[in-house]
Design an enzyme around this catalytic site. Structure first.
Site, PDB file in Angstrom:
ATOM      1  N   ASP A 319       0.636  -1.226   0.098  1.00 43.47           N
ATOM      2  CA  ASP A 319      -0.138  -0.226   0.050  1.00 43.47           C
ATOM      3  C   ASP A 319       1.026   1.252  -0.070  1.00 43.47           C
ATOM      4  O   ASP A 319       1.865   1.191   0.661  1.00 43.47           O
ATOM      5  CB  ASP A 319      -0.913  -0.022   1.038  1.00 43.47           C
ATOM      6  CG  ASP A 319      -1.907   0.934   1.088  1.00 43.47           C
ATOM      7  OD1 ASP A 319      -2.880   0.620   0.522  1.00 43.47           O
ATOM      8  OD2 ASP A 319      -1.795   2.013   1.690  1.00 43.47           O
ATOM      9  N   ASN A 327      -2.157  12.995  -3.696  1.00 43.89           N
ATOM     10  CA  ASN A 327      -2.937  13.277  -4.608  1.00 43.89           C
ATOM     11  C   ASN A 327      -3.628  14.818  -4.334  1.00 43.89           C
ATOM     12  O   ASN A 327      -3.602  15.649  -5.343  1.00 43.89           O
ATOM     13  CB  ASN A 327      -4.376  12.488  -4.559  1.00 43.89           C
ATOM     14  CG  ASN A 327      -4.181  11.215  -5.725  1.00 43.89           C
ATOM     15  OD1 ASN A 327      -3.334  11.511  -6.540  1.00 43.89           O
ATOM     16  ND2 ASN A 327      -4.891  10.045  -5.340  1.00 43.89           N
ATOM     17  N   HIS A 332      -4.338  14.790  -9.417  1.00 42.22           N
ATOM     18  CA  HIS A 332      -4.556  13.173  -9.451  1.00 42.22           C
ATOM     19  C   HIS A 332      -3.717  12.758 -10.728  1.00 42.22           C
ATOM     20  O   HIS A 332      -3.436  11.496 -11.194  1.00 42.22           O
ATOM     21  CB  HIS A 332      -6.207  13.097 -10.087  1.00 42.22           C
ATOM     22  CG  HIS A 332      -6.994  13.229  -8.762  1.00 42.22           C
ATOM     23  ND1 HIS A 332      -7.128  12.298  -7.701  1.00 42.22           N
ATOM     24  CD2 HIS A 332      -7.855  14.359  -8.487  1.00 42.22           C
ATOM     25  CE1 HIS A 332      -7.856  12.534  -6.763  1.00 42.22           C
ATOM     26  NE2 HIS A 332      -8.440  13.857  -7.023  1.00 42.22           N
ATOM     27  N   ASP A 336      -1.585   9.587 -10.841  1.00 41.33           N
ATOM     28  CA  ASP A 336      -1.797   8.461 -11.851  1.00 41.33           C
ATOM     29  C   ASP A 336      -0.472   7.915 -12.166  1.00 41.33           C
ATOM     30  O   ASP A 336      -0.235   6.752 -12.338  1.00 41.33           O
ATOM     31  CB  ASP A 336      -2.827   8.794 -12.983  1.00 41.33           C
ATOM     32  CG  ASP A 336      -4.393   8.956 -12.507  1.00 41.33           C
ATOM     33  OD1 ASP A 336      -4.535   8.347 -11.523  1.00 41.33           O
ATOM     34  OD2 ASP A 336      -4.962   9.458 -13.461  1.00 41.33           O
ATOM     35  N   GLU A 363      -4.609   2.399  -4.226  1.00 42.59           N
ATOM     36  CA  GLU A 363      -3.270   2.359  -4.227  1.00 42.59           C
ATOM     37  C   GLU A 363      -2.527   1.132  -3.773  1.00 42.59           C
ATOM     38  O   GLU A 363      -1.483   1.069  -3.281  1.00 42.59           O
ATOM     39  CB  GLU A 363      -2.682   3.583  -3.288  1.00 42.59           C
ATOM     40  CG  GLU A 363      -3.234   3.492  -1.882  1.00 42.59           C
ATOM     41  CD  GLU A 363      -4.541   4.121  -1.534  1.00 42.59           C
ATOM     42  OE1 GLU A 363      -4.591   4.318  -0.332  1.00 42.59           O
ATOM     43  OE2 GLU A 363      -5.272   4.195  -2.556  1.00 42.59           O
TER      44      GLU A 363
END
Length: 450
Positions: A319, A327, A332, A336, A363
């Site tokens: 994780d 973010n 974002h 990504d 994630e």
């Protein structure tokens, strides 16, 4: 090959039968003349000689009509059987003629012709002969029995008549007549039938255009001309049919080739589309690693395999630390890109056959390691953690490091304690929870805790 062409009919049934009728009449008359001549020659002999002559005559009649009767019975032509019996019954030397037809699945069928006023004479023999027909070479089929009874009254009448006949004149006339009939038959029928047979034997697809011509015929427009016309018409139709069939076969071959090419092209397109769809259905669209669906299929398969073979199996759950803060800080699009780079680093570290790297959440990533126990999986997890940190992705909002890091939970399959694949996953998830609770950016192994 079935050409689909029906041979033409050669006129009405009555017209077709005239040659056969003439042949039968000529043959019967020749036999009758022979019998009469024999009776004349023996006119001066005793009654026993005349009796023997009558028996010989009946035997000749049997020889003459036996083939025609056998053929008619074989072809189930009862009308011809009756015609032959009626013709034979008109012979003066014959008192009664009986034909017994043998039926395979029924009682024998009896046909008889009896001269009016005739009565059996025990002094005269009865002639019996089996009717045998050969439908093809080297075959003989018994179709019935022919029985002939002599006419005693005719024998007596002949004895008296022969005395009044001039022997020499009758003999010469009869011989001349028989010779003339045989010559006419050979000239008008036999030679042309042989020509027809030779023409048909020489036929081939290349010679269908050659017409049948009967040479030096004495009479025109008879049954032989009808036969020749029918053969020529059949050849014409058959030639047209074969040409049309060749055209159709060529067109069909071209269509078949075009269809095969089209089907092959469509098949290749479909296979490529199916492959692409399969890849899309199993891959995560953002990162390119396996998706949750593919991971779920693989974990079930590997779990059952480990149960059967007792081979080690490990599960790693990763994780990204403080990804929500990342973010919020960088946006974002940067998030990504971060996910793609992290996924690439994980995939680069797990390149063994059978290893599965998948993104199962926002994630969260999982790595399935068949054939590795927990110690080996722990080493792999440390390499994963180091590889992600080595990416150097800036993360100022992180509370554990200035760059992006991951927390890792590791679980090795322990079948007595993990009775299902979900329990196995839960153990690795618990280890991940402990890694996060212990400060993040670390690897924690499941140690059998509840």
């Amino acid at each position: 090959m079935n050409t689909g062409v029906t041979p033409p009919r050669s006129g009405a049934p009555g017209a077709r039968s005239r040659i056969g009728v003439r042949l039968l009449l000529v043959t019967v008359m020749a036999g009758l003349v022979f019998s009469v001549l024999s009776t004349v020659v023996r006119g001066a002999l005793a009654y026993m000689d005349e009796r023997d002559a009558l028996v010989d005559e009946l035997a000749q009649v049997e020889d003459i009509i036996q083939p025609a009767l056998a053929k008619a019975i074989w072809e189930l032509d009862r009308a011809s059987v009756k015609v032959h019996l009626d013709s034979a019954a008109r012979l003066p030397a014959l008192g009664q003629i009986v034909v017994t037809i043998v039926m395979a699945d029924a009682e024998p069928e009896v046909h008889a012709r009896r001269r009016p006023g005739w009565s059996p004479d025990a002094s005269l023999p009865v002639l019996r002969r089996s009717l045998v027909y050969s439908p093809y070479a080297d075959s003989r089929e018994v179709v019935g029995e022919l029985t002939v009874f002599a006419n005693g009254g005719e024998l007596k009448r002949r004895l008296y008549r022969e005395l009044r006949i001039i022997f020499a004149t009758q003999l010469i006339q009869s011989l001349l007549l028989a010779g003339f009939v045989m010559w006419m038959f050979n000239r008008s029928v036999t030679r042309h039938v042989r020509d027809v047979a030779a023409h048909l034997d020489a036929l081939s697809p290349e010679t269908l255009s050659r017409k049948l011509v009967l040479r030096d015929k004495m009479n025109q427009n008879d049954e032989l001309d009808q036969l020749a016309g029918g053969v020529n018409e059949l050849q014409h139709r058959l030639g047209g049919h074969l040409a049309q069939q060749a055209q159709y076969e060529g067109e069909l071959s071209r269509h078949r080739d075009n269809l095969a090419e089209l089907v092959g092209e469509r098949t290749r397109e479909l296979e490529a589309a199916n492959l692409k769809l399969d890849q899309l259905s199993r891959s995560d669209a953002l990162t390119g690693v396996s998706n949750r669906r593919h991971f779920d299929e693989c974990k079930e398969v590997e779990y059952r395999r480990a149960q059967r073979t007792h081979q080690p199996l490990s599960l790693v759950i990763c994780d990204i630390d403080y990804f929500k803060h990342f973010n919020d800080t960088y946006g974002h699009m940067a998030g990504d890109d971060c996910l793609r780079r992290v996924a690439g680093a994980l995939a680069e570290c797990c390149r063994r056959a059978g290893d599965v790297v998948a993104r199962v959440g926002g994630e969260e990533f999982v790595i399935l390691l068949p054939g590795q126990d927990m110690a080996e999986a722990q080493q792999c997890a440390e390499r994963l953690r180091a590889a992600v940190q080595a990416l150097g992705i800036a993360h100022t909002a992180s509370e554990v490091a200035p760059s992006v890091t991951i927390s890792v939970g590791v679980a090795g399959l322990d079948l007595p304690k993990m009775e299902s694949v979900d329990a196995f996953y839960h153990c690795a998830d618990q280890a991940l929870y402990r890694a996060k609770a212990g400060g993040r950016n670390r690897v924690v192994c499941w140690e059998g805790e509840a």
